[in-house]
Write an enzyme that holds these catalytic residues in place. Structure first.
Site, PDB file in Angstrom:
ATOM      1  CB  THR A 235      26.379  58.113  34.769  1.00 45.28           C
ATOM      2  OG1 THR A 235      25.815  58.166  33.837  1.00 45.28           O
ATOM      3  CG2 THR A 235      27.093  56.593  34.919  1.00 45.28           C
ATOM      4  CD  GLU A 455      30.702  30.130  44.381  1.00 46.39           C
ATOM      5  OE1 GLU A 455      31.535  31.157  44.099  1.00 46.39           O
ATOM      6  OE2 GLU A 455      29.789  29.872  43.465  1.00 46.39           O
ATOM      7  CG  HIS A 458      35.037  30.784  41.033  1.00 45.06           C
ATOM      8  ND1 HIS A 458      35.034  30.966  39.645  1.00 45.06           N
ATOM      9  CD2 HIS A 458      33.648  30.527  40.994  1.00 45.06           C
ATOM     10  CE1 HIS A 458      34.199  30.673  38.870  1.00 45.06           C
ATOM     11  NE2 HIS A 458      33.238  30.132  39.727  1.00 45.06           N
TER      12      HIS A 458
HETATM   13  P1  ATP Z   1      19.353  57.119  32.171  1.00 44.18           P
HETATM   14  O1  ATP Z   1      20.463  57.139  31.271  1.00 44.18           O
HETATM   15  O2  ATP Z   1      19.250  55.615  32.739  1.00 44.18           O
HETATM   16  O3  ATP Z   1      18.345  57.933  31.932  1.00 44.18           O
HETATM   17  P2  ATP Z   1      20.773  58.913  33.840  1.00 44.18           P
HETATM   18  O4  ATP Z   1      22.276  59.203  33.582  1.00 44.18           O
HETATM   19  O5  ATP Z   1      19.800  60.097  32.996  1.00 44.18           O
HETATM   20  O6  ATP Z   1      20.120  57.503  33.668  1.00 44.18           O
HETATM   21  P3  ATP Z   1      19.704  60.112  36.341  1.00 44.18           P
HETATM   22  O7  ATP Z   1      18.337  59.782  36.127  1.00 44.18           O
HETATM   23  O8  ATP Z   1      20.266  61.451  36.331  1.00 44.18           O
HETATM   24  O9  ATP Z   1      20.587  58.910  35.399  1.00 44.18           O
HETATM   25  O10 ATP Z   1      20.161  59.674  37.650  1.00 44.18           O
HETATM   26  C1  ATP Z   1      19.405  58.663  38.422  1.00 44.18           C
HETATM   27  C2  ATP Z   1      19.404  59.025  39.762  1.00 44.18           C
HETATM   28  O11 ATP Z   1      20.673  58.479  40.388  1.00 44.18           O
HETATM   29  C3  ATP Z   1      19.306  60.411  40.304  1.00 44.18           C
HETATM   30  O12 ATP Z   1      17.953  60.855  40.597  1.00 44.18           O
HETATM   31  C4  ATP Z   1      20.367  60.668  41.633  1.00 44.18           C
HETATM   32  O13 ATP Z   1      19.342  60.159  42.685  1.00 44.18           O
HETATM   33  C5  ATP Z   1      21.202  59.564  41.479  1.00 44.18           C
HETATM   34  N1  ATP Z   1      22.697  60.061  40.889  1.00 44.18           N
HETATM   35  C6  ATP Z   1      23.035  59.772  39.611  1.00 44.18           C
HETATM   36  N2  ATP Z   1      24.362  60.332  39.618  1.00 44.18           N
HETATM   37  C7  ATP Z   1      24.534  61.143  40.399  1.00 44.18           C
HETATM   38  C8  ATP Z   1      25.358  62.108  41.138  1.00 44.18           C
HETATM   39  N3  ATP Z   1      26.520  62.309  40.236  1.00 44.18           N
HETATM   40  N4  ATP Z   1      25.172  62.707  42.244  1.00 44.18           N
HETATM   41  C9  ATP Z   1      24.189  62.470  42.964  1.00 44.18           C
HETATM   42  N5  ATP Z   1      23.192  61.596  42.607  1.00 44.18           N
HETATM   43  C10 ATP Z   1      23.299  61.094  41.686  1.00 44.18           C
END
Ligand code: ATP
Length: 668
Positions: A235, A455, A458
């Site tokens: 996220t 399907e 469902h």
């Molecule tokens: P985890 O908990 O699995 O480590 P995380 O929350 O740290 O995941 P990130 O590594 O920050 O996730 O996100 C992975 C990729 O998803 C980022 O490199 C980016 O490309 C994309 N991404 C995630 N959220 C956003 C956002 N809000 N805006 C733009 N890109 C995003």
């Protein structure tokens, strides 16, 4: 390929040289070994010119040159060298005895000489000590050198294999935090993070605390020590932290929770200490610990048996560093996790992570913004509707959306297109959700028909129940491990009531029910549906307190600390839970059965269309079934909220099924 130089070869050559030197080194004639009798005989005979005693023990006897040949007549002295030392002899270490005995022998020699009227020269006896040469030292220390070299070699490879990277054994306790470079070209800023507005505000406030600490201190406020970014995977928690590094004008040290974990005892704690020492040196600064659950897991009561002492020590050290006797003024700790529920309570209390910033799954608006960020780099079809894409991807995290964009570009390239179109995006979404298409999978017509009925079953039940999610499309193209799929748009809601659950369960079992009612078969294809239905029913009864018989109790274990063998309820309750789960599933089955019976012909008709087209959309379903229950509900709501609301809002079309709260549907 050129063979690579390996240090082991070098050591092997050295060892061979040394061994062969010691075995064959002095290839010249060796002196003969003598004993006291021989020495006495030689001295008494007047043959000995001098004797050199080395280190009190090793006596080397030199014979008069003119006597060598006559002595060599004797069998015992035949192999005697002509030059150098002729006889060696061990004195036994007692030098005094040696001197006395030689003197006695000399006296005897003098006596004999006097008798024969000849002269005899006195024997020169010298006592020496060995001066050790480098070769001797080498011999003495070689085993130790070898042991140390092998030990360093093993330790180095162990550190490296444990993910140590550079640094070697001496640096094993050092934290490998990365200092981010604010001038780097690939710097991430808040522009790269779409949505997450509240999180951005909160996190920027923290940066502001650091930069303008005096402003807050003037009012008597204490600067927060840390903030925890919590949310599902992908996220954007790490991304947000990287953006902070890019935007904040303070040093930013980042490290992953798993970097503290090492196979050596005490290393974790030492790395935590080292990390904070590094941070304090550059304070004010931000420390970011990604995946903190690797070390922050709740400490167990019986840790002695779980063998996780090392992790607990690391956690204790972190707790101390964050709020112990030694204050870490000017260091703010950001951490990210997607398992906030399992973190230790002590870590979460105010004074350590004062703030918890929720980074949830993006809603439709945020998804559009994330698409905007990731579509920047792609060459797109000018007609592409980003809002449509956002609507098609409910439940997707930022990482999934980034993946969809990339996958769509790959698909477009594979088809030789010069821009990425909507169809590519839809194919990418299908692929990510359902897996790879398997059009060549061998399937008989009968199997295809059964899949279609399943399907459509469902889809029909979901179409008729207002709390089910709106059906988007149905396909019988096999993908991944499934033979067909019904796609729906999950509603973005956070609160569910009993009706929602039962309708969803009815939608899930409808595939199995349709197969049974229309074809009279019970197949394995419903495994996943049944699993999800049972889990849903179990969570209703055991977690959400939705069963009148079991009551308003919850056996949910948010911390995940309960062991597998003890249940927090009695056998009687266990039976009641089973009974209630069964009742709920039966209720859902009965509901699905009623709808399937009523729609028999429509289902057959739709199945025919599906077999022919392979994929059908909501419009095709609407043609046969009329408006969906969700659509009717929506229109009704709109009508009642309109200013001139009348009862006309009840549009025609399908039937809406509701559950009567007291209904105790029996199993047929
Ligand atoms: P985890 O908990 O699995 O480590 P995380 O929350 O740290 O995941 P990130 O590594 O920050 O996730 O996100 C992975 C990729 O998803 C980022 O490199 C980016 O490309 C994309 N991404 C995630 N959220 C956003 C956002 N809000 N805006 C733009 N890109 C995003």
């Amino acid at each position: 390929m050129r063979p690579r130089f390996n240090f082991m070869w070098f050591w092997a050559v050295v060892a061979i040289v040394i061994i062969s030197y010691s075995m064959f080194g002095s290839s010249e004639e060796r002196p003969i070994e003598g004993d006291w009798n021989m020495v006495d005989e030689l001295v008494e005979g007047g043959y000995v010119e001098r004797i050199e005693v080395m280190d009190r023990e090793k006596a080397s006897i030199y014979i008069h040159a003119e006597a060598i040949d006559s002595l060599a007549q004797d069998e015992r002295f035949k192999r005697m060298p002509k030059t150098g030392v002729q006889v060696v002899f061990n004195t036994g270490g007692d030098v005094q005895y040696f001197a006395e005995r030689i003197a006695a022998a000399e006296a005897k020699a003098a006596e004999l000489a006097a008798e024969s009227g000849t002269d005899v020269e006195a024997v020169v006896v010298k006592y020496n000590r060995t001066e050790q040469g480098w070769v001797d030292y080498l011999f003495e220390f070689l085993p130790w050198i070898l042991i140390i070299v092998v030990w360093i070699f093993i330790m180095r490879s162990m550190t490296r294999s444990a993910g140590g990277g550079g640094g070697g054994i001496m640096n094993v306790g050092k934290a490998r935090a990365q200092m981010s470079d604010r001038n780097s070209k690939e710097r991430i800023t808040f522009k790269d993070v779409a949505g997450l507005e509240e999180a951005k505000v909160e996190i920027m406030e923290i940066v502001d605390f650091l930069k303008h600490a005096d402003k807050y201190k003037a009012l008597g406020a204490k600067i927060p020590k840390g903030a925890l970014l919590a949310g599902p995977p992908g996220t954007g928690k790490t991304l947000l932290a990287k953006a902070v590094a890019g935007e904040a004008n303070v040093p930013f040290l980042s490290i992953s929770g798993s970097d503290f974990v090492e196979m050596f005892v005490g290393v974790g704690a030492s790395r935590v200490r080292d990390l904070f020492e590094q941070a304090k040196k550059v304070a004010p600064c931000i420390v970011f610990i990604d995946e903190i659950d690797a070390i922050g897991r709740a400490r167990g009561k019986n840790s002695g048996f779980s063998g996780n002492d090392e992790r607990e020590n690391t956690l204790n050290q972190l707790l101390t560093e964050m709020d112990g006797f030694q204050t870490n003024a000017g260091v703010i700790v950001l951490a990210a996790t997607n398992r906030v529920d399992i973190l230790d309570k002590a870590l979460m209390r105010a004074g350590r992570f004062d703030r918890q910033i929720e980074v949830g799954l993006p809603d439709v608006k945020e998804r559009k913004a994330i698409f905007d960020v990731h579509l920047r780099k792609l060459k797109l079809d000018s007609k592409l509707d980003r809002e449509f894409l956002a609507k098609q991807t409910p439940g997707f995290a930022g990482a999934d959306i980034a993946n969809v964009c990339n996958e769509a570009a790959l698909i477009a390239a594979r088809h030789g297109k010069d821009c990425v179109t909507e169809a590519d995006f839809l194919a990418a979404i299908d692929r990510i959700v359902g897996g790879l298409e398997r059009r060549n999978m061998p399937m008989t017509d009968k199997e295809r028909h059964a899949t279609a009925i399943h399907e459509i079953g469902h889809a029909t039940v979901m179409w008729r129940l207002k709390h089910c999610d709106p059906v988007l499309k149905i396909t019988i193209i096999p993908r991944g491990r499934s033979l067909g799929a019904t796609w729906y748009l999950p509603e973005e809601r956070v609160n569910y009531n009993i009706d929602h659950f039962v309708h969803k369960m009815a939608g899930l079992v409808a595939g199995r029910v349709a197969e049974q009612q229309l074809l009279g078969i019970t197949s394995t294809g419903a495994l996943n549906d049944l699993e999800r239905t049972s889990k849903m029913a179990y969570s209703m009864v055991a977690y959400y307190g939705m069963s009148p018989k079991v009551g308003n109790v919850s056996f949910f274990d948010a911390q995940g600390q309960r062991d597998m063998f003890t249940k927090p309820f009695s056998e009687r309750t266990a039976e009641l839970i089973d009974e209630e789960v069964r009742r709920l599933v039966d209720e859902a089955v009965a509901m699905a059965r009623e709808i399937v019976e009523a729609e028999r012909e429509n289902i057959e008709r739709l199945a025919g269309v599906l077999i022919q087209k392979e994929t059908i959309f909501s419009e095709d379903i609407e043609e046969v079934l009329g408006k969906s229950a969700q659509q009717i509900e929506k229109e009704m709501l709109e009508a009642t909220t309109a200013v001139d609301a009348t009862d006309e809002g009840k549009a025609d079309g399908g039937v809406t099924y509701v559950i009567e709260p007291s209904a105790d549907t029996t199993n047929e």
